[in-house]
Design a protein around this motif. Structure first.
Motif, PDB file in Angstrom:
ATOM      1  N   PRO A 262      42.461  41.983  39.864  1.00 33.67           N
ATOM      2  CA  PRO A 262      43.425  42.959  39.736  1.00 33.67           C
ATOM      3  C   PRO A 262      43.906  43.712  41.063  1.00 33.67           C
ATOM      4  O   PRO A 262      43.008  43.976  42.035  1.00 33.67           O
ATOM      5  N   ASN A 263      44.973  43.693  41.213  1.00 36.92           N
ATOM      6  CA  ASN A 263      45.869  44.305  42.329  1.00 36.92           C
ATOM      7  C   ASN A 263      45.549  43.531  43.693  1.00 36.92           C
ATOM      8  O   ASN A 263      45.799  44.023  44.672  1.00 36.92           O
ATOM      9  N   LEU A 268      41.029  35.041  43.750  1.00 32.91           N
ATOM     10  CA  LEU A 268      40.503  34.654  42.537  1.00 32.91           C
ATOM     11  C   LEU A 268      38.928  34.562  42.471  1.00 32.91           C
ATOM     12  O   LEU A 268      38.257  34.308  43.569  1.00 32.91           O
ATOM     13  N   GLU A 269      38.399  35.056  41.356  1.00 29.55           N
ATOM     14  CA  GLU A 269      37.024  35.428  41.261  1.00 29.55           C
ATOM     15  C   GLU A 269      36.321  34.142  40.427  1.00 29.55           C
ATOM     16  O   GLU A 269      36.723  34.034  39.325  1.00 29.55           O
ATOM     17  N   VAL A 270      35.625  33.115  41.000  1.00 30.75           N
ATOM     18  CA  VAL A 270      34.733  32.012  40.456  1.00 30.75           C
ATOM     19  C   VAL A 270      33.452  32.392  40.263  1.00 30.75           C
ATOM     20  O   VAL A 270      32.714  32.900  41.151  1.00 30.75           O
ATOM     21  N   ALA A 271      32.957  32.268  39.007  1.00 30.42           N
ATOM     22  CA  ALA A 271      31.443  31.866  38.702  1.00 30.42           C
ATOM     23  C   ALA A 271      30.985  31.036  38.033  1.00 30.42           C
ATOM     24  O   ALA A 271      32.021  30.097  37.244  1.00 30.42           O
ATOM     25  N   TRP A 272      29.874  30.620  37.889  1.00 30.27           N
ATOM     26  CA  TRP A 272      29.133  29.502  37.081  1.00 30.27           C
ATOM     27  C   TRP A 272      27.809  29.655  36.962  1.00 30.27           C
ATOM     28  O   TRP A 272      26.933  30.597  37.466  1.00 30.27           O
ATOM     29  N   GLN A 273      27.139  28.643  36.230  1.00 31.32           N
ATOM     30  CA  GLN A 273      25.622  28.624  36.001  1.00 31.32           C
ATOM     31  C   GLN A 273      25.009  27.320  36.578  1.00 31.32           C
ATOM     32  O   GLN A 273      25.494  26.174  36.748  1.00 31.32           O
ATOM     33  N   THR A 346      45.321  31.704  37.783  1.00 36.82           N
ATOM     34  CA  THR A 346      46.461  32.071  38.606  1.00 36.82           C
ATOM     35  C   THR A 346      46.294  33.518  39.030  1.00 36.82           C
ATOM     36  O   THR A 346      45.816  34.322  38.347  1.00 36.82           O
ATOM     37  N   PRO A 347      46.415  33.782  40.358  1.00 41.44           N
ATOM     38  CA  PRO A 347      46.161  35.084  40.985  1.00 41.44           C
ATOM     39  C   PRO A 347      47.057  36.218  40.331  1.00 41.44           C
ATOM     40  O   PRO A 347      48.041  35.901  39.827  1.00 41.44           O
ATOM     41  N   TRP A 348      46.492  37.482  40.321  1.00 40.24           N
ATOM     42  CA  TRP A 348      47.198  38.786  39.710  1.00 40.24           C
ATOM     43  C   TRP A 348      48.537  38.747  40.396  1.00 40.24           C
ATOM     44  O   TRP A 348      48.900  38.471  41.570  1.00 40.24           O
ATOM     45  N   THR A 349      49.698  38.919  39.729  1.00 40.90           N
ATOM     46  CA  THR A 349      50.815  39.247  40.115  1.00 40.90           C
ATOM     47  C   THR A 349      51.401  40.629  39.416  1.00 40.90           C
ATOM     48  O   THR A 349      50.880  40.921  38.261  1.00 40.90           O
ATOM     49  N   GLU A 350      52.157  41.298  40.428  1.00 35.27           N
ATOM     50  CA  GLU A 350      52.834  42.652  39.662  1.00 35.27           C
ATOM     51  C   GLU A 350      53.785  42.362  38.615  1.00 35.27           C
ATOM     52  O   GLU A 350      54.861  41.593  39.250  1.00 35.27           O
TER      53      GLU A 350
END
Length: 410
Positions: A262-263, A268-273, A346-350
């Motif tokens: 956000p903002n 982009l936040e990426v997570a995995w296992q 997709t990244p956050w957009t205002e």
């Protein structure tokens, strides 16, 4: 009176024997025109003893049924394998070469042009000619010979691969043929560790795989795996020799998730296992390789991570959809896994601000009108074109008019 003329599956109840049963010479007619002399037929009485005793005629009947079933089964189980492109000759059982016979393929008559006496000749056979071939004696249609022809090829060198995706528990080997043979194949695999032969336990599924359990961890002795494939037309084999650490390759990371921050229009936040098949990530940690790109471009960007199962992308293009994948590898040995299943984000957009009231629209329009000053398009006073005091008067007059005009728009 009962005269037996039924198939072997329709044995008259009266032939069960007993004190009320009599027999006399007769013949039994069987399927496909086979006539069998039983030597007896059964004459039923309407009554039977409470405890019937099998008679001789029924014993003979049962024996004939068993013999016929065995011979019929042997005929059906006879299979003839031939290579694609071969010339095939089939003999009509024990019939003489010049005997009058009829051949069928899958129940369809074969033209006499394919016969050489009683022999069936098939030239340059192909896959479509596989099927059941039957030979009958003369016009009586007594079955004399039957076989199932299977056309195929000998196996080519098999493709063998060994890999450890659950190090340090063990490894598995899998295989396949580079091209089909169209006939059954059998595979035999042997594993030698130094001078010791090891058991490769076959997996139920998939069938073309077996696994080995490590008995000595961190061994420097090489493994040799040999695979041999055999079918009715030939055999082939291949071998692999490798060190324990060389075949370590984890499965791809799982549960990959990417979401906007956000903002932050470029993050982009990426997570995995860790892959669930990797048994001990604490003792044998994995490192990861992240790749990402916007869908509008073909070039990937890469990040290698020595620890952790998350990463923040900070250089994304604002508003552009991204495709993201992750691979894994043991920290010290082996090779990288395949890429994980691709995820999109997709990244956050205002969100754009929309006008909501009539007062805001009027205020915005009024402000824009009062601040607008149109640029001059013509010369009001050209000193080079006017001479003398008249020129000065004209310039002053024009100046006053321009000033008054400007005041009206303030």
């Amino acid at each position: 009176m009962c005269t037996s003329s039924r198939s072997f599956s329709e044995v008259p109840e009266s032939c069960l024997g007993g004190s009320g049963t009599a027999c006399h010479p007769a013949q039994q007619v069987w399927p496909q025109g086979v006539t069998v002399g039983l030597g007896t037929a059964c004459i039923p009485h309407w009554r039977r003893m409470a405890n019937p005793v099998p008679s001789a005629c029924c014993v003979v009947l049962a024996a004939v049924v068993v013999v016929y079933a065995q011979r019929h089964s042997q005929q059906d189980s006879h299979i003839q394998y031939e290579r694609v492109g071969a010339d095939v000759t089939m003999k009509c059982g024990s019939m003489d070469w010049d005997a009058a016979v009829t051949w069928t393929a899958n129940g369809t008559d074969i033209d006499d042009s394919h016969l050489n006496g009683s022999y069936l000749i098939l030239k340059n056979v192909d896959l479509t000619q596989s099927g059941q071939y039957s030979c009958y004696e003369g016009s009586s249609w007594h079955l004399k010979y039957q076989t199932y022809l299977r056309v195929g090829t000998p196996p080519k060198e098999p493709v063998l691969m060994c890999r450890s995706n659950n190090y340090p528990k063990g490894f598995y080997c899998s295989w396949h043929l580079p091209s089909p043979t169209y006939i059954p194949n059998s595979f035999n695999i042997s594993v030698i560790h130094g001078t010791r032969e090891m058991v490769c336990e076959k997996d139920i599924f998939p069938k073309n795989r077996c696994h080995i359990r490590y008995l000595q961890l961190f061994s420097t002795v090489k493994y040799k795996v040999t695979l041999t494939v055999t079918n009715a037309l030939g055999k082939n084999s291949t071998s692999l020799t490798f060190d324990e650490f060389a075949i370590v390759k984890p499965d791809p990371p799982e549960s990959v998730v990417a979401k906007p921050v956000p903002n932050n229009p470029r993050r982009l936040e990426v997570a995995w296992q860790n892959p669930s098949s990797w048994p001990d990530p604490e003792s044998f940690p994995l490192k990861f390789f992240l790749r990402y790109r916007p869908l509008i471009l073909d070039q990937w960007q890469h990040v290698e991570l020595s620890d952790g199962t998350s990463h923040t992308i900070t250089d994304a293009y604002a508003g552009k959809e991204y495709i993201i994948q992750v691979a894994a590898k043991d920290n010290d040995i082996g090779t990288w896994s395949d890429w994980s299943v691709a995820v999109h984000a997709t990244p956050w957009t205002e969100e754009p601000k929309h006008l909501t009231t009539e007062a805001q629209i009027t205020e915005t329009t009024s402000t824009s009108t009062s601040s607008f000053v149109p640029p001059p398009t013509t010369k009001i006073c050209d000193k080079g074109a006017v001479v003398g005091s008249g020129a000065v008067a004209v310039c002053w007059t024009a100046g006053l008019v321009l000033a008054a005009y400007g005041v009206l728009f303030i």
